[in-house]
Design an enzyme around this catalytic site. Structure first.
Site, PDB file in Angstrom:
ATOM      1  N   ASN A  18      10.207   4.877   3.094  1.00 26.97           N
ATOM      2  CA  ASN A  18       9.938   3.930   4.177  1.00 26.97           C
ATOM      3  C   ASN A  18      11.187   3.137   4.539  1.00 26.97           C
ATOM      4  OD1 ASN A  18       6.980   4.123   4.499  1.00 26.97           O
ATOM      5  ND2 ASN A  18       6.956   3.429   2.366  1.00 26.97           N
ATOM      6  N   HIS A  30      10.624   6.906   8.212  1.00 22.07           N
ATOM      7  CA  HIS A  30      11.223   6.945   6.873  1.00 22.07           C
ATOM      8  C   HIS A  30      12.721   7.182   7.037  1.00 22.07           C
ATOM      9  CE1 HIS A  30       7.528   7.699   4.094  1.00 22.07           C
ATOM     10  NE2 HIS A  30       7.256   6.854   5.052  1.00 22.07           N
ATOM     11  N   CYS A  78      10.566   8.556  -1.541  1.00 18.56           N
ATOM     12  CA  CYS A  78      10.085   9.699  -0.764  1.00 18.56           C
ATOM     13  C   CYS A  78       9.541  10.753  -1.708  1.00 18.56           C
ATOM     14  CB  CYS A  78      11.203  10.290   0.078  1.00 18.56           C
ATOM     15  SG  CYS A  78      10.662  11.721   1.028  1.00 18.56           S
ATOM     16  N   ARG A 137       0.839  -1.213   0.000  1.00 16.32           N
ATOM     17  CA  ARG A 137       0.000   0.000   0.000  1.00 16.32           C
ATOM     18  C   ARG A 137       0.876   1.266   0.000  1.00 16.32           C
ATOM     19  NH1 ARG A 137      -0.669   4.707   2.518  1.00 16.32           N
ATOM     20  NH2 ARG A 137      -0.266   3.710   4.529  1.00 16.32           N
ATOM     21  N   ASP A 138       1.533   1.536   1.110  1.00 15.07           N
ATOM     22  CA  ASP A 138       2.316   2.771   1.230  1.00 15.07           C
ATOM     23  C   ASP A 138       3.477   2.786   0.232  1.00 15.07           C
ATOM     24  OD1 ASP A 138       3.240   5.179   2.196  1.00 15.07           O
ATOM     25  OD2 ASP A 138       4.194   4.332   3.962  1.00 15.07           O
ATOM     26  N   HIS A 189       6.301   4.561  12.469  1.00 14.31           N
ATOM     27  CA  HIS A 189       6.376   4.479  11.005  1.00 14.31           C
ATOM     28  C   HIS A 189       7.457   5.475  10.563  1.00 14.31           C
ATOM     29  CE1 HIS A 189       4.091   3.989   7.037  1.00 14.31           C
ATOM     30  NE2 HIS A 189       4.941   4.959   6.767  1.00 14.31           N
TER      31      HIS A 189
HETATM   32 MG    MG Z   1       5.415   5.669   4.750  1.00  9.93          MG
END
Ligand code: MG
Length: 303
Positions: free
Chosen positions: A253, A213, A244, A19-20, A211
């Site tokens: 991520n 990055h 990013c 997803r992300d 979460h």
């Molecule tokens: Mg993310």
């Protein structure tokens, strides 16, 4: 440095790459490759794989096939496949597609909300309230994402108390887990510690996830600080999938392989097999036509 704090004995990795990761990739990936990818992830021992989103394809065309993906994957027993929903319409579409767990999102940054979520923060809270109401009727767990908790590309620094009050609001509204997102990866261990010190006064560590990055190479040290503060749910993306959007070409991520190597090295149990994870990361990286954005993956390769 000595390991003086009581670190968690177990940690849960929440794999966000389908997803992300994919929503932030420009290269189109076919539905069948996505399904193949998620099926490979399901064999690694991961217990949570965020499968897709039910956000309008007008905003996220990369995930327009959310229904086909969710229905096409082989759902492994014991693995949860949450999907992201922005509003009641998205929730109903997710439910119709068979979703058993959902995620919602907001941010303490008004400008980020307007630019990325196309609504105000208070409107997003109202969407979340409506979604949680419906989700609870279906007994579905709800995860709440907070973006830009350590800084915003438009507003700069985020005051910890502002983030904590929003986290508290989500918690009281019924979010089962709240994921704190350093969306632009600018956090440092000190900033992370200062934020957690405030949030933990409102929300217990057992309901929090982080979460991070890796844009500035700080993700693993920040995760270490989170573990030190009793947080044991960590979001990550295999092969660093996603990049990013705020720093073209930069890492986004944190890579799951890198997080797992850290946790293995700290004797924190996850149940995830590093070799299988590396293999899944190489598979999706080949589809992207590049090397995995994971130092561990590149160092170890296929053993
Ligand atoms: Mg993310």
């Amino acid at each position: 440095m000595g390991l003086t704090m009581p670190f968690p004995k177990h940690a849960k990795l929440v794999e966000v790459s389908p997803r992300d990761g994919l929503q932030n990739e420009t290269k189109p990936i076919s539905t069948s490759i996505k399904i193949d990818f998620i099926n490979r992830l399901s064999e690694t021992g991961l217990s949570v794989i965020e499968a897709t989103s039910f956000v309008s394809p007008k905003w996220i065309p990369q995930l327009a096939d959310g229904c086909e993906v969710l229905q096409g994957i082989s759902k492994k027993a014991g693995v949860s496949y949450p999907v992201l929903v922005p509003n009641v319409q998205g929730f109903e579409n997710a439910l119709a597609a068979g979703a058993k767990a959902i995620a919602v999102f907001t941010t303490p940054s008004e400008q980020f909300s307007q630019k990325n979520m196309h609504c105000s923060v208070s409107e997003s809270i109202q969407h979340i309230r409506d979604i949680i109401h419906l989700a609870k009727q279906q007994h579905l767990p709800v995860r709440g994402y907070l973006s830009c908790v350590l800084g915003c590309p438009y507003e700069g620094d985020m005051p910890p108390h502002k983030v904590a009050e929003l986290a508290d609001q989500l918690y009281k509204m019924g979010c089962d887990e709240i994921s704190l997102g350093d969306t632009i990866g600018i956090g440092t261990p000190l900033k992370t510690k200062k934020l957690l010190d405030v949030i933990l006064q409102y929300v217990p560590a057992s309901q929090l996830a982080v979460h991070f990055h890796d844009t500035y190479g700080q993700a693993l040290v920040n995760i270490y600080v989170a573990l030190e503060n009793g947080i044991s749910v960590i979001d990550s993306s295999v092969a660093g999938l996603g990049g990013c959007p705020y720093a073209k070409g930069a890492t986004g991520n944190v890579a799951t392989e890198d997080v797992l190597y850290l946790l293995n090295g700290m004797d924190i149990e996850t149940g995830v097999d590093l070799k299988k994870l590396i293999s899944a990361g190489r598979f999706i990286s080949e589809q992207m036509g590049r090397e995995p954005r994971s130092k561990v993956n590149r160092a170890i390769g296929l053993l």
